[in-house]
Design a protein around this motif. Structure first.
Motif, short mmCIF file in Angstrom:
data_model
loop_
_atom_site.label_atom_id
_atom_site.label_comp_id
_atom_site.label_asym_id
_atom_site.label_seq_id
_atom_site.Cartn_x
_atom_site.Cartn_y
_atom_site.Cartn_z
N GLU A 63 0.82 -1.21 0.00
CA GLU A 63 0.00 0.00 0.00
C GLU A 63 0.86 1.26 0.00
O GLU A 63 0.61 2.21 -0.75
N GLU A 64 1.88 1.27 0.84
CA GLU A 64 2.76 2.43 0.93
C GLU A 64 3.55 2.61 -0.36
O GLU A 64 3.78 3.75 -0.81
N ALA A 67 1.20 4.12 -3.05
CA ALA A 67 0.90 5.53 -2.76
C ALA A 67 2.11 6.42 -3.02
O ALA A 67 1.98 7.51 -3.59
N ARG A 70 2.92 6.77 -6.76
CA ARG A 70 1.94 7.66 -7.39
C ARG A 70 2.25 9.13 -7.07
O ARG A 70 2.06 10.01 -7.90
N ASP A 71 2.75 9.39 -5.88
CA ASP A 71 3.09 10.77 -5.49
C ASP A 71 4.31 11.28 -6.25
O ASP A 71 4.35 12.44 -6.67
N SER A 205 -6.93 4.47 -5.46
CA SER A 205 -6.68 5.34 -4.30
C SER A 205 -6.10 4.55 -3.15
O SER A 205 -5.52 5.11 -2.23
N HIS A 206 -6.28 3.25 -3.18
CA HIS A 206 -5.67 2.39 -2.18
C HIS A 206 -5.20 1.12 -2.87
O HIS A 206 -5.69 0.76 -3.93
#
Length: 378
Positions: A63-64, A67, A70-71, A205-206
């Motif tokens: 998950e991390e 995320a 994507r950032d 989103s997740h």
């Protein structure tokens, strides 16, 4: 005032040294800050390496990772996704491998072999000019596969050709190709496992990591085998191991490259058993070694095997080689058996320790005797 000027001067020198040391990191930062489209082929490992080398330690959870990627890199296109998902491009591949070199040969033959020009598919081709000097022009050879620069060139050619077939007009390019709806279904998707078709969707989103097959892997059930005979493939390696440990002992075998595989066993006990038997076979020159099912894997005497911890050790090194077997050899990781539960040493380990102690005692005795004899002579 003089002290302030001296302090500012030292600060300026330090800042210049820091900026100079940053080096290529500035390129990565610029790509990230400008939200540039990143193009790769089967690029999950490339993205992971870039992240670990220029962004920070890899996150501990899927998950991390999703995320954070994507950032930092909000627009990523994997050309392997393109050639597999787009019907027209997939048909062009003619059921051949979707490896980088195969995709390049199928989609960009006018670059690899400029003489080929009769194919109707090439009527929509993108013209690609290669700029080289007079010396290299006569030696131009489209065959430097697995060289970083040429791999990047092939990936760019494939992407340009694919975009042309998706309807992009390079004479009137859109303001932001990354946000064009023609790429919407292909962008921010990465192959997690090319062998089984698992895909990471960076658009979510997740993370849906609980649905990824890889999340079901138990690392303690994995054995890393490298430097085995090149003629063996994953299926043959699985057959050899299953003959020795039972038809259901191995869940799957994955190639890391031509020189290394992951073997996922049914349980962790089989991992320890495999590593111990391998060690025993290598230390025994008897007839059992020749007829044992694992003999095909151990042929040549250079096969390495270890648990997943060895893989992490090999990959965490700053040294980087193309082939995994070369990487392992350069890092210096040898075959190893897994320690027995509760920290108890195996009989083989105890025997070796006793032998080593005996050798040390003999060496010490001989050294002492030499000293005594030398003293007597004097």
């Amino acid at each position: 005032i003089l002290q302030k000027e001296a302090k500012d001067e030292r600060k300026g020198v330090a800042e210049r040294k820091i900026q100079s040391a940053i080096g290529f990191r500035q390129v990565i930062d610029l790509l990230s800050s400008e939200k540039k489209l990143i193009v790769g082929h089967n690029s999950i490992l490339d993205i992971a390496h870039v992240y670990s080398k220029f962004v920070g330690p890899l996150p501990s959870t899927a998950e991390e990772f999703v995320a954070s990627i994507r950032d930092h890199f909000p627009y990523i296109v994997d050309t392997k996704i393109l050639v597999n998902v787009n019907p027209m491009l997939h048909q062009r591949m003619k059921k051949s491998s979707t490896s980088l070199s195969s995709a390049f040969s199928s989609l960009c033959p006018q670059v690899e072999l400029p003489s080929r020009g009769s194919d109707s598919f090439l009527q929509q081709r993108v013209k690609i000019d290669v700029q080289v000097d007079n010396v290299r022009c006569s030696k131009w050879n489209a065959g430097g596969k697995h060289e970083a620069g040429y791999d990047a060139f092939m990936t760019g050619c494939i992407f340009a050709q694919a975009c042309s077939h998706l309807g992009f007009d390079f004479n009137h390019p859109s303001v932001n190709i990354a946000q064009d709806e023609k790429l919407e279904k292909y962008i921010n998707r990465l192959y997690l496992s090319w062998a089984r078709g698992d895909i990471i969707d960076l658009r979510a989103s997740h993370s849906n990591a609980e649905n990824w097959r890889v999340s079901k892997f138990k690392y303690e059930k994995i054995v890393l085998i490298w430097n085995f005979p090149r003629k063996l493939n994953a299926r043959e390696i699985k057959e050899c191991i299953c003959k020795a440990f039972g038809s259901t002992s191995v869940t799957s075998v994955y190639h890391l490259d031509d020189t290394a595989v992951f073997v996922l066993f049914k349980n962790s006990e089989l991992v320890s058993e495999f590593l111990k038997i391998k060690e025993q076979l290598e230390s025994d020159d008897g007839p059992v070694t020749v007829i044992h099912p694992l003999s095909k894997i151990l042929e040549g005497g250079k096969t390495g095997a270890a648990d997943y911890e060895a893989y992490k050790e090999i990959c965490s090194s700053h040294i980087s080689k193309v082939l995994f077997s070369d990487q392992a050899e350069t890092v210096g990781v040898k075959s190893r058996t897994r320690p027995d539960p509760k920290g108890e040493a195996s009989p083989e380990t105890e025997r070796r320790e006793k032998t080593d102690k005996a050798s040390d005692l003999i060496d010490a005795f001989l050294a002492n005797r030499v000293k005594v004899e030398a003293a007597g002579i004097n």
